[in-house]
Design a protein around this motif. Structure first.
Motif: not given
Length: 163
Positions: A39, A53, A127-129, A141-143, A152-153, A157
């Motif tokens: 992340f 986060h 912010r992503y994961s 996943e990109v906010e 991105s939480s 995930m």
């Protein structure tokens, strides 16, 4: 251009803190032959990153790892000393790998940089994961905004890992 699902991560180096001081890890060191949840955050010690986060990844650490994840890592456009201090302050040692991308080399290579100059932060990460298997992006996943922590939480995930 932003990296996409099915793409291999580019070659890059991260700085990490070791017993002997700052050291380098390559993308191969972190991702080759492993399943990794990575992340990205706009900045260590920033309120959303520290209070919302990162704690999710600490709280759901065992559940995420139970899905076959070898490593949970966080990357930020901060220097290795700041990332080391953040790791200590959050008591995340042995749970999350803290990757310093001080010059945003990795962040730019995957196309996830954000211009936060108006807020006095310069170039940072969106912010992503992502879920990465053997260096290949399997989920990303990109906010929409840096203050948002939904897609991105850690919980999201975990949901993706259960599919």
């Amino acid at each position: 251009m932003t990296i996409g699902i099915g793409d291999s991560l580019p070659n890059a180096s991260f700085r990490v803190h070791s017993d002997k001081g700052p050291a380098y890890l390559s993308t191969d060191d972190v991702f080759k032959g492993k399943k990794v949840v990575l992340f990205g955050v706009p900045g260590a010690f920033t309120p959303g990153c520290t209070m919302n986060h990162l704690p999710g990844y600490l709280d759901l650490n065992a559940e995420i790892r139970a899905k076959g994840v070898d490593t949970i890592a966080v990357v930020a456009v901060n220097d290795v000393y700041v990332m080391n201090a953040w790791e200590k302050a959050t008591q995340a040692a042995d749970k999350i790998l803290f990757l310093a991308d001080g010059n945003a080399d990795f962040t730019k290579a995957v196309g996830l940089e954000a211009d936060m100059t108006p807020g006095g932060m310069g170039t940072r990460s969106k912010r992503y994961s992502m879920i990465v298997e053997d260096g290949v992006v399997r989920a990303l996943e990109v906010e929409d905004s840096p203050g948002q922590i939904e897609a991105s939480s850690a919980g999201h995930m975990l949901e993706l890992l259960q599919r």
